[in-house]
Design an enzyme around this catalytic site. Structure first.
Site, short mmCIF file in Angstrom:
data_model
loop_
_atom_site.label_atom_id
_atom_site.label_comp_id
_atom_site.label_asym_id
_atom_site.label_seq_id
_atom_site.Cartn_x
_atom_site.Cartn_y
_atom_site.Cartn_z
N ARG A 62 0.83 -1.21 0.00
CA ARG A 62 0.00 0.00 0.00
C ARG A 62 0.86 1.26 0.00
NH1 ARG A 62 -2.24 2.21 4.41
NH2 ARG A 62 -2.32 0.24 5.52
N TYR A 103 -14.79 17.06 -15.72
CA TYR A 103 -15.14 15.64 -15.82
C TYR A 103 -16.23 15.33 -14.79
CZ TYR A 103 -14.74 10.61 -15.40
OH TYR A 103 -15.03 9.28 -15.35
N ASP A 160 -5.78 18.49 -14.41
CA ASP A 160 -6.08 17.18 -14.97
C ASP A 160 -5.65 17.20 -16.43
OD1 ASP A 160 -7.30 14.96 -16.20
OD2 ASP A 160 -8.99 14.98 -14.81
N LYS A 187 -7.07 6.02 -19.65
CA LYS A 187 -7.33 6.56 -20.99
C LYS A 187 -6.09 6.40 -21.88
CE LYS A 187 -11.14 7.58 -18.84
NZ LYS A 187 -11.38 8.86 -18.20
C1 LIG Z 1 -11.90 9.26 -16.95
C2 LIG Z 1 -11.48 10.56 -16.38
C3 LIG Z 1 -11.26 10.72 -15.00
C4 LIG Z 1 -11.52 9.61 -14.00
O1 LIG Z 1 -10.70 8.51 -14.22
P1 LIG Z 1 -11.08 7.00 -13.84
O2 LIG Z 1 -9.87 6.25 -14.25
O3 LIG Z 1 -12.33 6.64 -14.60
O4 LIG Z 1 -11.33 6.98 -12.37
C5 LIG Z 1 -10.83 11.95 -14.54
N1 LIG Z 1 -10.62 12.98 -15.38
C6 LIG Z 1 -10.82 12.87 -16.72
C7 LIG Z 1 -10.58 14.04 -17.60
C8 LIG Z 1 -11.26 11.66 -17.26
O5 LIG Z 1 -11.46 11.55 -18.59
#
Ligand SMILES: *Cc1c(COP(=O)(O)O)cnc(C)c1O
Length: 381
Positions: free
Chosen positions: A47, A100, A172, A197
């Site tokens: 962890r 998001y 982000d 992604k």
């Molecule tokens: C998908 C996404 C998230 C969240 O990510 P997860 O892996 O689904 O928890 C956060 N910010 C953006 C811009 C995203 O496309």
């Protein structure tokens, strides 16, 4: 049974091995105690840290130009490590207006249940940010490219204002990836990613990551991530590392395919408007051209025929799949008005800039002519 471990001195693995172990044994109790107190000590417990996970953290920190990273079990894990690691009751957060969905929901929770106050500003308006800052403002939260309309954040302007006012900027960078933008170079303190992604890129992992410009904030967020238990798994980290090896190649193709489709869609009679910042006429076109070498693989467009046309289009695509998420090799389409944003009224949709006929395409790396053949038959079918 304690199986013997083979001696591998004399050569070394080419790829990063998967350290599928939850813990590590020590010869020296002092080293053991030290390992639990900091993120850069010996490996002790899964962890806290793991070598495969660390390899991913170092790779992404390097790509982003940061000092270190913290890998998490999902993108939301990373978002929460940053937000919850930095904010307490009575603190104030300034966030970009369109976010998001998961992040927007979490910020609502922070406001309703954890006593954090929130002000929303446009991501490209440093003056509005300055005007919003109060004595308890701790965090500015931005997304490099917003979902689904691709508004670009003015990172140099916003992050410089945050630095000056003693506010931590969190960006982000999931949509842009370090191939298109390295927010730390523009003054960001923390970059967050959903590695689900583009970073992993093959629709087979859920993961996230924070990258830090500053060592003290890295230690603080690491401590919190250990307490929260948002830890990444070694196998997921290994898959993400494998995906990362082709990130530059994939991003090039995602962006080229998006350009191809955006241009064709813009000229199609069934399409009212295309939202891709590489097209002149997009509200962020000039900022995007200044900030980004290319414009990303996600685009949205408005069908002239509204909601009915949107629903028809979703049923008619064949190569493109009707599915959530983005950043994988497959092209995925979504109709926000009937899926991700289905609970919103027409007025609320309009406030988000989403029309009844808005379609989002997460463009994959298929042959561009195959993609256009599919989209054009779905547009006219
Ligand atoms: C998908 C996404 C998230 C969240 O990510 P997860 O892996 O689904 O928890 C956060 N910010 C953006 C811009 C995203 O496309």
């Amino acid at each position: 049974m304690h199986p013997p471990q083979p001696d591998i001195t004399g050569s070394r693995p080419i790829t990063m091995p998967i350290y599928q172990t939850s813990g590590f044994a020590f010869d020296d109790p002092a080293v053991f105690a030290d390992a639990l107190s900091r993120p850069d000590g010996a490996f002790a417990y899964g962890r806290y840290a793991n070598p495969t996970v660390r390899a991913l953290e170092s790779a992404v920190a390097d790509l982003e130009g940061g000092v270190a990273g913290i890998a998490t079990g999902s993108g939301m894990g990373a978002v929460n490590c940053a937000l919850l690691g930095l904010l307490g009751p009575g603190d104030h957060l300034v966030a970009q207006k369109s976010l998001y969905g998961g992040t927007a929901a979490m910020i609502n929770e922070l406001a309703e249940r954890f006593g954090v106050s929130v002000t929303y500003v446009s991501g490209d308006d440093p003056d509005a940010f300055r005007a919003a800052v109060r004595s308890r403002t701790r965090v500015l939260y931005l997304e490099t490219l917003s979902n689904p309309l691709n508004h670009v954040a003015d990172l140099p302007g916003m992050c410089a204002a945050a630095r000056e006012l003693g506010v931590v900027s969190v960006v982000d960078n999931t949509y842009a990836t370090p191939m298109l933008c390295r927010p730390i170079e523009h003054g960001a303190d923390i970059v967050v990613h959903s590695t689900t992604k583009y970073m992993s890129g093959h629709t087979d992992v859920v993961g996230g990551l924070t990258v830090h410009a500053d060592e003290e904030l890295w230690r603080r967020v690491w401590r919190f991530s250990v307490e929260l238990g948002a830890t990444a798994d070694p196998f997921a980290s290994w898959l993400t590392l494998r995906g990362l090896q082709t990130l530059p190649l994939r991003m090039e193709r995602h962006c080229a395919n998006a350009r191809h489709l955006a241009t064709r869609l813009a000229a199609h009679p069934a399409v009212a408007e295309v939202h891709w910042p590489g097209l002149p006429g997009h509200p962020s076109y000039e900022l995007a051209a200044k900030l980004l070498p290319d414009f990303g693989g996600v685009l949205a467009f408005d069908l002239a025929g509204g909601r009915a046309a949107g629903e028809r289009f979703m049923k008619a695509v064949r190569l493109a799949l009707l599915a959530p998420s983005l950043g994988g090799v497959e092209t995925l389409v979504m109709h926000p008005a009937t899926t991700s944003h289905r609970t919103l009224s027409a007025e609320e949709l309009a406030r988000h800039g989403i029309g009844e006929g808005t379609v989002r395409i997460a463009v994959g790396i298929e042959h561009p002519e195959d993609l256009w053949a599919d989209l054009s038959q779905a547009l006219t079918g």
